[in-house]
Design a protein around this motif. Sequence first.
Motif, PDB file in Angstrom:
ATOM      1  N   ALA A 113       0.788  -1.170   0.047  1.00 46.95           N
ATOM      2  CA  ALA A 113       0.084  -0.026  -0.004  1.00 46.95           C
ATOM      3  C   ALA A 113       0.896   1.260  -0.129  1.00 46.95           C
ATOM      4  O   ALA A 113       0.246   2.100  -0.223  1.00 46.95           O
ATOM      5  CB  ALA A 113      -0.951   0.116   1.190  1.00 46.95           C
ATOM      6  N   ASP A 114       2.004   1.288   0.460  1.00 44.80           N
ATOM      7  CA  ASP A 114       2.943   2.214   0.615  1.00 44.80           C
ATOM      8  C   ASP A 114       3.925   2.257  -0.529  1.00 44.80           C
ATOM      9  O   ASP A 114       5.053   3.277  -0.733  1.00 44.80           O
ATOM     10  CB  ASP A 114       3.677   2.276   1.840  1.00 44.80           C
ATOM     11  CG  ASP A 114       2.837   2.660   3.004  1.00 44.80           C
ATOM     12  OD1 ASP A 114       1.773   3.315   2.728  1.00 44.80           O
ATOM     13  OD2 ASP A 114       3.273   2.313   4.157  1.00 44.80           O
ATOM     14  N   THR A 115       3.858   1.535  -1.660  1.00 44.73           N
ATOM     15  CA  THR A 115       4.663   1.551  -2.603  1.00 44.73           C
ATOM     16  C   THR A 115       3.959   1.562  -3.940  1.00 44.73           C
ATOM     17  O   THR A 115       2.842   1.620  -4.182  1.00 44.73           O
ATOM     18  CB  THR A 115       5.701   0.017  -2.889  1.00 44.73           C
ATOM     19  OG1 THR A 115       4.854  -0.828  -2.948  1.00 44.73           O
ATOM     20  CG2 THR A 115       6.484   0.201  -1.751  1.00 44.73           C
ATOM     21  N   THR A 116       4.648   1.813  -5.172  1.00 40.53           N
ATOM     22  CA  THR A 116       4.249   2.169  -6.444  1.00 40.53           C
ATOM     23  C   THR A 116       4.292   0.904  -7.361  1.00 40.53           C
ATOM     24  O   THR A 116       5.430   0.191  -7.302  1.00 40.53           O
ATOM     25  CB  THR A 116       4.828   3.184  -7.258  1.00 40.53           C
ATOM     26  OG1 THR A 116       4.735   4.560  -6.354  1.00 40.53           O
ATOM     27  CG2 THR A 116       4.154   3.603  -8.488  1.00 40.53           C
ATOM     28  N   LYS A 117       3.350   0.357  -7.860  1.00 41.50           N
ATOM     29  CA  LYS A 117       3.646  -0.759  -8.723  1.00 41.50           C
ATOM     30  C   LYS A 117       4.441  -0.663  -9.828  1.00 41.50           C
ATOM     31  O   LYS A 117       3.840   0.372 -10.680  1.00 41.50           O
ATOM     32  CB  LYS A 117       2.208  -1.466  -9.209  1.00 41.50           C
ATOM     33  CG  LYS A 117       2.522  -2.738 -10.138  1.00 41.50           C
ATOM     34  CD  LYS A 117       0.872  -3.411 -10.435  1.00 41.50           C
ATOM     35  CE  LYS A 117       0.988  -4.801 -11.141  1.00 41.50           C
ATOM     36  NZ  LYS A 117      -0.292  -4.897 -11.258  1.00 41.50           N
ATOM     37  N   THR A 155       8.533   4.368  -4.707  1.00 40.54           N
ATOM     38  CA  THR A 155       7.356   4.885  -4.284  1.00 40.54           C
ATOM     39  C   THR A 155       7.178   6.225  -5.088  1.00 40.54           C
ATOM     40  O   THR A 155       8.112   7.231  -4.641  1.00 40.54           O
ATOM     41  CB  THR A 155       7.523   5.296  -2.617  1.00 40.54           C
ATOM     42  OG1 THR A 155       7.487   4.085  -1.817  1.00 40.54           O
ATOM     43  CG2 THR A 155       6.375   5.891  -2.113  1.00 40.54           C
ATOM     44  N   ILE A 186       0.495   9.167  -2.634  1.00 39.47           N
ATOM     45  CA  ILE A 186       1.126   8.145  -3.242  1.00 39.47           C
ATOM     46  C   ILE A 186       0.303   7.478  -4.200  1.00 39.47           C
ATOM     47  O   ILE A 186      -0.866   7.049  -4.254  1.00 39.47           O
ATOM     48  CB  ILE A 186       1.420   6.969  -2.240  1.00 39.47           C
ATOM     49  CG1 ILE A 186       2.431   7.376  -1.024  1.00 39.47           C
ATOM     50  CG2 ILE A 186       2.035   5.576  -2.670  1.00 39.47           C
ATOM     51  CD1 ILE A 186       2.637   6.466   0.215  1.00 39.47           C
ATOM     52  N   THR A 224       0.049   4.107  -6.272  1.00 38.10           N
ATOM     53  CA  THR A 224       0.151   2.760  -6.040  1.00 38.10           C
ATOM     54  C   THR A 224       0.055   1.834  -7.264  1.00 38.10           C
ATOM     55  O   THR A 224       0.713   0.980  -7.306  1.00 38.10           O
ATOM     56  CB  THR A 224      -0.798   2.195  -4.607  1.00 38.10           C
ATOM     57  OG1 THR A 224      -2.181   2.338  -5.535  1.00 38.10           O
ATOM     58  CG2 THR A 224      -0.734   2.818  -3.633  1.00 38.10           C
ATOM     59  N   GLU A 225      -0.768   2.444  -8.234  1.00 38.84           N
ATOM     60  CA  GLU A 225      -0.891   1.608  -9.526  1.00 38.84           C
ATOM     61  C   GLU A 225      -0.982   2.685 -10.541  1.00 38.84           C
ATOM     62  O   GLU A 225      -1.376   3.902 -10.383  1.00 38.84           O
ATOM     63  CB  GLU A 225      -2.194   0.754  -9.431  1.00 38.84           C
ATOM     64  CG  GLU A 225      -1.693  -0.587  -8.876  1.00 38.84           C
ATOM     65  CD  GLU A 225      -3.211  -1.612  -9.313  1.00 38.84           C
ATOM     66  OE1 GLU A 225      -3.244  -1.684 -10.551  1.00 38.84           O
ATOM     67  OE2 GLU A 225      -3.656  -2.158  -8.353  1.00 38.84           O
ATOM     68  N   CYS A 260      -0.143   6.568 -13.072  1.00 39.32           N
ATOM     69  CA  CYS A 260      -0.117   8.028 -12.096  1.00 39.32           C
ATOM     70  C   CYS A 260      -0.545   9.282 -12.761  1.00 39.32           C
ATOM     71  O   CYS A 260      -0.058   9.498 -13.703  1.00 39.32           O
ATOM     72  CB  CYS A 260       1.287   7.864 -11.351  1.00 39.32           C
ATOM     73  SG  CYS A 260       1.981   6.496 -10.531  1.00 39.32           S
TER      74      CYS A 260
END
Length: 156
Positions: free
Chosen positions: A19-23, A36, A43, A45-46, A49
Amino acid sequence: MKVLPSLILLVLVNYAYAADTTKVGSCHDVLLPEVTMIVDNTICTEGPCVMSPGSDVSILVSFDTPVKLEHIKPKLIATVGDVELEVSLGQDDACEGIVNTKCPVAAGEHVDYEHEQVLSDIYPEGVATLTSVLLDLDNDGAEVICYTIDVLIEKS
């Protein structure tokens, strides 16, 4: 039955961390870091962006370096359709963006690299793929890390 509680805990920790990182996507057979991306204090996440001209964009990249790093260069390429455009990061030495240690970085050491910028109004609206690379200049420009993020630029 000790395996089931451990498995549930592992899934919950991974979910909370995700939940705290970007895919992000992988470029090739190089290290895929934890990334991130924060756009205007949110943030992403997916992908894609979503951002607009004037957006504050911050990208934090975390990885354990496979080799000693002393002279590293960041490179960012935006791809729209068949057109590739190298994006100026205003930073030729990626060591300037390392926030948790200093160069030279020993092999196996953890690195947190951050880049921040305000999105310029020169970019057209639409979907683009950003390819971000850190190059090891002491190793013939070999890619240390490489990842992709899809972004959508909307002018309001």
